[in-house]
Every structure is written in C-alpha cells, then in structure tokens.
Design an enzyme around this catalytic site. Structure first.
Site, PDB file in Angstrom:
ATOM      1  N   ASP A   2     -10.815   1.974  -3.265  1.00 55.86           N
ATOM      2  CA  ASP A   2     -11.379   1.666  -1.941  1.00 55.86           C
ATOM      3  C   ASP A   2     -12.896   1.675  -1.985  1.00 55.86           C
ATOM      4  O   ASP A   2     -13.542   1.338  -0.991  1.00 55.86           O
ATOM      5  CB  ASP A   2     -10.907   2.703  -0.913  1.00 55.86           C
ATOM      6  CG  ASP A   2      -9.529   2.353  -0.374  1.00 55.86           C
ATOM      7  OD1 ASP A   2      -9.066   1.239  -0.639  1.00 55.86           O
ATOM      8  OD2 ASP A   2      -8.927   3.202   0.305  1.00 55.86           O
TER       9      ASP A   2
ATOM     10  N   ASP B  20       0.831  -1.201   0.000  1.00 54.43           N
ATOM     11  CA  ASP B  20       0.000   0.000   0.000  1.00 54.43           C
ATOM     12  C   ASP B  20       0.870   1.257   0.000  1.00 54.43           C
ATOM     13  O   ASP B  20       2.075   1.213   0.276  1.00 54.43           O
ATOM     14  CB  ASP B  20      -0.871  -0.046   1.273  1.00 54.43           C
ATOM     15  CG  ASP B  20      -2.159   0.753   1.127  1.00 54.43           C
ATOM     16  OD1 ASP B  20      -2.285   1.527   0.170  1.00 54.43           O
ATOM     17  OD2 ASP B  20      -3.037   0.601   2.004  1.00 54.43           O
TER      18      ASP B  20
HETATM   19  C1  DGJ Z   1      -5.831   1.987   1.900  1.00 56.07           C
HETATM   20  C2  DGJ Z   1      -6.170   0.770   1.098  1.00 56.07           C
HETATM   21  O1  DGJ Z   1      -6.680   1.143  -0.140  1.00 56.07           O
HETATM   22  C3  DGJ Z   1      -7.158  -0.076   1.889  1.00 56.07           C
HETATM   23  O2  DGJ Z   1      -7.542  -1.184   1.126  1.00 56.07           O
HETATM   24  C4  DGJ Z   1      -6.529  -0.498   3.171  1.00 56.07           C
HETATM   25  O3  DGJ Z   1      -5.457  -1.361   2.918  1.00 56.07           O
HETATM   26  C5  DGJ Z   1      -6.068   0.726   3.953  1.00 56.07           C
HETATM   27  N1  DGJ Z   1      -5.253   1.586   3.146  1.00 56.07           N
HETATM   28  C6  DGJ Z   1      -5.305   0.317   5.190  1.00 56.07           C
HETATM   29  O4  DGJ Z   1      -4.763   1.375   5.829  1.00 56.07           O
END
Ligand code: DGJ
Length: 744
Positions: A541, A471
């Site tokens: 997300d 990430d």
């Molecule tokens: C952002 C990501 O897009 C999410 O899927 C998740 O992993 C969060 N970060 C965790 O902090």
C-alpha cells in the site's frame, strides 16, 4: 536423463547442465543429503561425500550426518522435518527406504499450487518412498528437476497404511543439511507499507529464521530465504534460495549445529498445525522450490523469475502483456458516485489507461470500513445502474473494467453476518479480537466456499468485468472452526488456506479470461502460492516512489516483474507526505505492471501530458519491462539502479534513480549486467529523463549516448556525473532511463 540411481552405492543424482543434487540411501535406510551445487559428472558415484558410518554413535555423532528429511527421537537432536504422535502416544518412527520411481514431467499436488511442466521433457521427477514398518506410515519424498533451471521442486506426501490413527504434528516441505555454515542468510521482512526489507547477516550457531502465524504468509516475513557465500555479490559467486509455494502460516529457518552443519527447513508452521491421518488417509505438504546459482544474487533471481513466470503463473494471462490500469483507491477511497467514476474514466482514456478498476466501497452500504463486507450487491445510492451499468458505460469508452472484492471477510454490520453469524471465525463464548472492523469467514468449510463461489460468480458474470482485485485485510485471531471436532482444531489454518486455494481455482477456471490480482493490505499475501492462481499481486500500500524502489527491489529477489503491481499515485504521497516528481514516480513503476492510483480529473495539464508520454513509452517497452531479464545494479547510497534486458540481449533499459541531492559529489559508474560483451549497443536517453537528466556536458550532450561496446558497458559502465551544474537546480528524486539497442 537427468535422474540417475546407482544400485551399488544407492546414490541418486539429479542433474542438468547447470546443477547437481545428490542424495543417498544410507546403510540404515535413512536418506542423506550429499551435495548440491555446480554440476558434477553423472558418470561417477560419490561415496566419500557420505558421512561416517552409523554404527556405534557417540552422543551427538548423528548431528554430523546430513539428512534429507530427518525425523525426531532417533539421535539426531536438531529440529526435524516432521514429527508424529502415534496411537500409543509415542512420537518415534523409523522411516526406512522402501522404493523409488522416476517419471518424466511433474504431477500436480492435490488442492495446492505447484510448478508445472508443459512437456514431459521439461522436467523429471524422483519419488522416494520411506516406510515406518511398525506404524505403517509411508513418506513419499518428491523431487522434480527442471531441465532448464538450476532448481529442484520438493514436496512430501504422508500416507497412513497402518490400522491406527497417526497425528502429524509437523510436516515440512523441505529440509536440507549443508556441510558448513559459511553463509549469509537473507530474509525479506517488514510490516504493512514496508514489505520486503532485505536483511543480510552471517549465519551463527543455533537457530535463526522467520515465520508467520497470521493465517496468511504476511508482510512481516516472506516465505523465502536466500543464502550467499560471504564473498558473493549481486553479480558473482555462489548463492541458493528457497521459496515456499504457500500462503498460510509458515516457517523458513536455519540451524547451525555443533559440527557446523547447517540445517535449512521450510514448510507449514508447526506451531499452528497438526493433522490427523486416519487409516488410509494421506496428507500433502506444500511445494518448496530450491534454486542455485554461481552467478551471484542476480543469477539466482533469474532462476526463480524464469521458473515462476513460465512454470507457476498460469492461464491466458501468463504470457500476455499486462494492461495499464487506473485504480480508484487513493483517488476516491470510499467517496464516489457513478458520475465521479465516469469522469475519472473519461480522463483515464485520454491518458492512455487500458483498464479502470473500481476498488473498495461499491457494495452494500459501504461508506467506510465499518460495514457490508459479505454483501456483494451494488450500493445503489452510489451506483444507480449497478456494476453492470457502470461497466457498460466504462467499456463503451474503450476501457476494460475491473472490480475489487474481499471474499474471505464479513462485516458485523452486514446481511451475511445476520444470516450466518456462525460462519465467522471465532471461539464460542470468547470475544473476537477487533481488526479493521471485520471478521474472517471460515474458509475451511466447503459450504462457505460454495456460497462465495456463487456470490462472486454472479457479480462477475452479471457485468463486463475483465479484472478482479482480491483483497484480504485482516489477520486471523481466535482460530477455531465450528465445523471441526475438538481433536482436529489443529487443522484449522491449513484448511483455511486450502479453502482460499479452492475458491481461487474454481473462479479462475470459471472465468479464464479474467486477470486476477492478489492483495492483502498490500503485500501480506504476496507469495509464490498465490502466484499459482493470481498472476499479479499488489505489492504494497506504500506508493511513495522512494520507498517503492526498496520494496520492489526486495520482491525482485524471487518474484518476476510481471507479477508486481506498481502504481503511480499523487503527491504529497498518502503514506509518507513526500513530494516526488511525476517522472520519478513513473520510472519506479515502469519496473512492474504499471498502474495509476489517483484522481485523473485533478491532474494539471502538464501532469496529464507527462502521464500520456509515460504510458506511450511503457506500452512500447512493456514486454521488456514485464518479461525481460531483470538485474539489480550497484549504485551509491544516494542512488538506486536496475535494468531489464531482452533474453536475446539485443535491447535493454537501464534506470538510475537519484534519491538524495548532494552538491559536488564525485561521478560514479553504473556497470551493467547480463549483456553480450561482443555486441555493440546504441545508447540513448529516454527523452523526458534527458530533459531532467544529470549526465551532460556544458553543451547538453549526453555523455553516455552513442555507440558503446557490451564489454565496455559491463566492465566500465555508464557514467553518472553528479558534479554537473544541473544537480543544483534539479534537486532530489530524478530518474535517468537509458535505452540500449544492439547495433546491427
Ligand atoms: C487494502 C489494499 O491494499 C488497498 O489497495 C485497498 O484495496 C484497500 N484495502 C481497500 O479497502
């Protein structure tokens, strides 16, 4: 032999069965763009395509000329492909044709991702060398034509063969001049949770385009553009697209000049870039892929899907079916214990999930966003047996185990920051801009990349880990590196990107069996650069199925389905509070790498049964979903439709998603694409959508099912009958999945 050079006309012709790309050395030694598009005979030359000779320019006659890699300050007043500052302060160079070479296959680009060949017959590469005699600046333009695709991969290398330092102030990957401006430009823009929104507008006079200055490619705009003729549709007509294989700041833009010539450029964003070339030094731009199609936007997408899936994605996972996963993020966020995770995993096994992924919150003292990034050791309060112990128990259940990391970041509250406050990006004496309570590590510094390689390697090798979600959750502000001298600070962003690529390439080489998934607050680094290292990415997300259809559709213009992570989450949806049926959510996620992002222990029995059924179905057809030929289909404003078919056109799955129930609508037809008109297909409905379906008569007979000709399916299509009584009781958000198998 797909690259020909005619010594008399000094024209290069790159061609294959689907495509021609013709460039010429003009009389003054600069390189001109003559043509690209539908194949032209390689046995002719095309002098008439060259512009008016260069003698005696009027003020703007050069703007009528079409160039391949235009420079600044020599009478072409459009924006250039590169610019320099020489030791005497001048910005003017005269790069002239020096030499060329053609070689089979394709070379890699040092430190950068690129498309590749596996056999020398798959592509041929042309390198044209230009030289500015006065400064010694060499520019090597590289063009690879793939034998099987209407596509060229371009990049440029700069070499300083002179004695004095040269500063590169801009160095783009691709510039191309089109003879006219009768095109619509498609961009893919948005923001967090609404990535890949397609905008489609006619070109107008002047400058237009997209860019990033975030330090990553970003969710505001993808580094890609499509151009279509006004009459081009998804299925018919001429279109071309360009896609930059880069994950940092970029531009992708068009400029229509006073002669109606369109200059299209893409590459590293010059606003946040400069690079010093000392004597003997060199610089490579990222690669840009240019694809072309006469079969509409779907045809263009197929060029990029095939190229990226088989010549950019790499490693053992390239051709493997991607596992069905359960990710803990929306199901648990930071709030979990080992016991809770094991309960989730037990249920996941029962559902048919194949890999259990522990997301954020497993390390340091991480209970929320405020701490511990950089401290990649398990939080023993939550996980008394560490990651190794957890992974052991989860793999003993028959699941694989995956883990989330965010290596490029450090929290102010962390041991890493205490030990190395100087590793965080920032300008000494100035406050750092607040974003998600975390700072960015200076990935341009080799010692930081080395440290991260060791830290992440020890996490991975200490436990049974099969998958890593990498990430990146904040953009870069106060760009400055303590490791760079003042005159090299302009190199910061590109060095950052090179550092990320270096860590990716070391980790993927050290752990070749691990499946890497890229992520940056969803899709903020969903680009073709990162795809060269991580064969799948978390697209957004936003897990709301209605919006996912839009986001996945936008991404599908360039990116193959097997690189698109698509998860089913719970309702009310966490981003929109929308309620959608489980079947609808699953049917949207089938068109990608299916995953779940919920707490399976909270599912009702009925929901669990539906998920089981969905997973069985997906596994049966996942090669088709992940690696099939994808087509966007025309539906109505209240309906979405797309399909995948096998390369041999023997099987296909068509999905029609009903979004917005309206009473008493007229029936409509969804015409299919990419089919063999001569074949006969057996059409059926996937049973669960049959139960929820729309297109039945009073006796519950599926109107579309039975034996249907490929011709009829293509020209007439499937009937979607919204008038049925079922509509009024079904309501919004229902999918219908049609299965098509060629009859023997
Ligand atoms: C952002 C990501 O897009 C999410 O899927 C998740 O992993 C969060 N970060 C965790 O902090």
């Amino acid at each position: 032999m797909p690259i020909k050079f005619d010594k008399n006309t000094r024209q290069f012709h790159l061609y294959n069965d689907d495509f021609s790309y013709i460039i010429a050395v003009y009389d003054n030694g600069s390189i001109g763009q003559l043509y690209f598009g539908e194949p032209l005979s390689p046995n002719k030359d095309y002098p008439f395509l060259a512009p008016i000779p260069f003698a005696g320019f009027s003020n703007n006659i050069r703007s009528a000329a079409r160039f391949e890699y235009p420079c600044y300050g020599r009478g072409d007043f459009r924006l250039p492909a590169f610019s320099v500052r020489l030791a005497d302060g001048a910005g003017v160079v005269e790069p002239r044709f020096e030499d060329y070479r053609v070689y089979p296959g394709k070379n890699t680009i040092p430190g950068l991702p690129s498309t590749y060949t596996e056999g020398t017959d798959e592509a041929e590469t042309l390198e044209i060398t230009l030289l500015d005699k006065l400064s010694g600046l060499k520019i090597i333009l590289s063009y690879t034509i793939f034998s099987a695709y209407a596509c060229i991969a371009r990049h440029t290398r700069f070499e300083n063969t002179g004695k004095e330092r040269i500063i590169l102030e801009s160095a783009l990957s691709l510039s191309i001049d089109l003879p006219d401006s009768a095109w619509n430009m498609l961009t893919f823009t948005g923001s967090w949770a609404r990535e890949f929104a397609v905008s489609d507008a006619p070109l107008r006079a002047g400058f237009q385009g997209v860019h990033s200055a975030f330090g990553v490619s970003g969710s505001i705009a993808n580094p890609s553009l499509i151009f279509r003729r006004p009459e081009t549709t998804e299925h018919r007509g001429e279109a071309f697209g360009l896609c930059l294989l880069y994950s940092g700041n970029f531009i992708a833009c068009a400029e229509v000049d006073c002669w109606d010539i369109t200059r299209i450029r893409t590459g590293i964003n010059p606003e946040t870039f400069s690079w010093i070339l000392e004597s003997g030094g060199s610089f490579d731009t990222p690669e840009a892929a240019l694809g072309w199609s006469k079969s509409g936007l779907n045809g263009l997408s197929r060029v990029f899907h095939r190229l990226f899936r088989t010549h950019l994605e790499s490693g053992v996972w390239r051709d493997r079916e991607r596992p069905v996963l359960l990710n803990t993020w929306e199901g648990a966020y930071f709030n979990f214990t080992e016991e809770k995770l094991l309960a989730m995993a037990r249920k996941a096994v029962d559902l048919g999930v194949e890999i259990f992924v522990l997301d954020d919150g497993w390390f340091g003292k991480r209970e929320d966003e405020t701490t511990s990034l950089g401290d990649w050791v398990p939080n023993r309060d939550k996980l008394p047996h560490g990651i190794a112990g957890l992974a052991e128990k989860i793999t003993a259940m028959g699941l694989k185990f995956g883990l989330w990391i965010e290596p490029e970041m450090v929290s102010e509250k962390s041991h890493l920051f205490e030990a190395h406050p100087d590793w965080a990006v920032g300008v000494p004496g100035r406050t750092r801009t607040e974003m998600r309570r975390q700072f960015v590590l200076d990935m341009g510094r080799a010692e930081i990349v080395d440290y991260l390689f060791e830290a992440i390697s020890s996490v991975i090798s200490g436990a049974k880990i099969s998958y890593i979600k990498w990430d990146m959750n904040r953009f870069i502000t106060e760009p400055f590196s303590l490791a760079l001298p003042p005159d090299r600070q302009g190199e910061f962003f590109h060095r950052y990107c090179l550092g990320v690529y270096s860590l990716y390439s070391r980790l993927t080489a050290a752990f070749p069996e691990i499946l890497f998934e890229s992520c940056a607050s969803g899709g903020a680094r969903f680009d073709a650069g990162i795809l060269g290292f991580a064969p799948q990415g978390w697209l957004s997300d936003n897990t709301d199925a209605v919006q996912r259809l839009e986001i996945q559709r936008g991404a599908s213009y360039f990116y193959p389905l097997n690189c698109i992570g698509a998860h089913v989450s719970t309702v009310p949806n966490h981003q929109t509070r929308r309620l959608t049926p489980l079947l609808f959510r699953a049917a949207a996620s089938f068109f990608g790498d299916l995953g779940f992002e919920l707490d399976p222990t909270k599912l009702s029995e009925e929901e669990a049964e539906t998920i089981k059924e969905c997973i069985v179905f997906y596994k049966k057809y996942r090669r088709l979903f992940q690696q099939g030929v994808f087509s966007r289909l025309d539906a109505t404003a209240d309906t979405a439709a797309w399909m995948v078919s096998s390369e041999d056109k023997k099987s296909a799955i068509v999905a029609v998603y009903k979004l917005n129930a309206k009473p008493n609508q007229k029936p409509f037809r969804v015409r299919l694409a990419g089919f063999d008109r001569a074949k006969v297909y057996h059409v059926s409905l996937w049973e669960p959508t049959h139960r929820a379906g729309l297109t039945f008569d009073e006796t519950d007979k599926c109107l579309n099912c039975g034996l249907r000709g490929g011709d009829e399916l293509t020209s007439c299509g499937l009937l979607i009958d919204n008038t049925s009584f079922a509509v009024s009781i079904i309501g919004d958000f229902y999918p219908e999945l049609f299965l098509l198998e060629a009859a023997e």
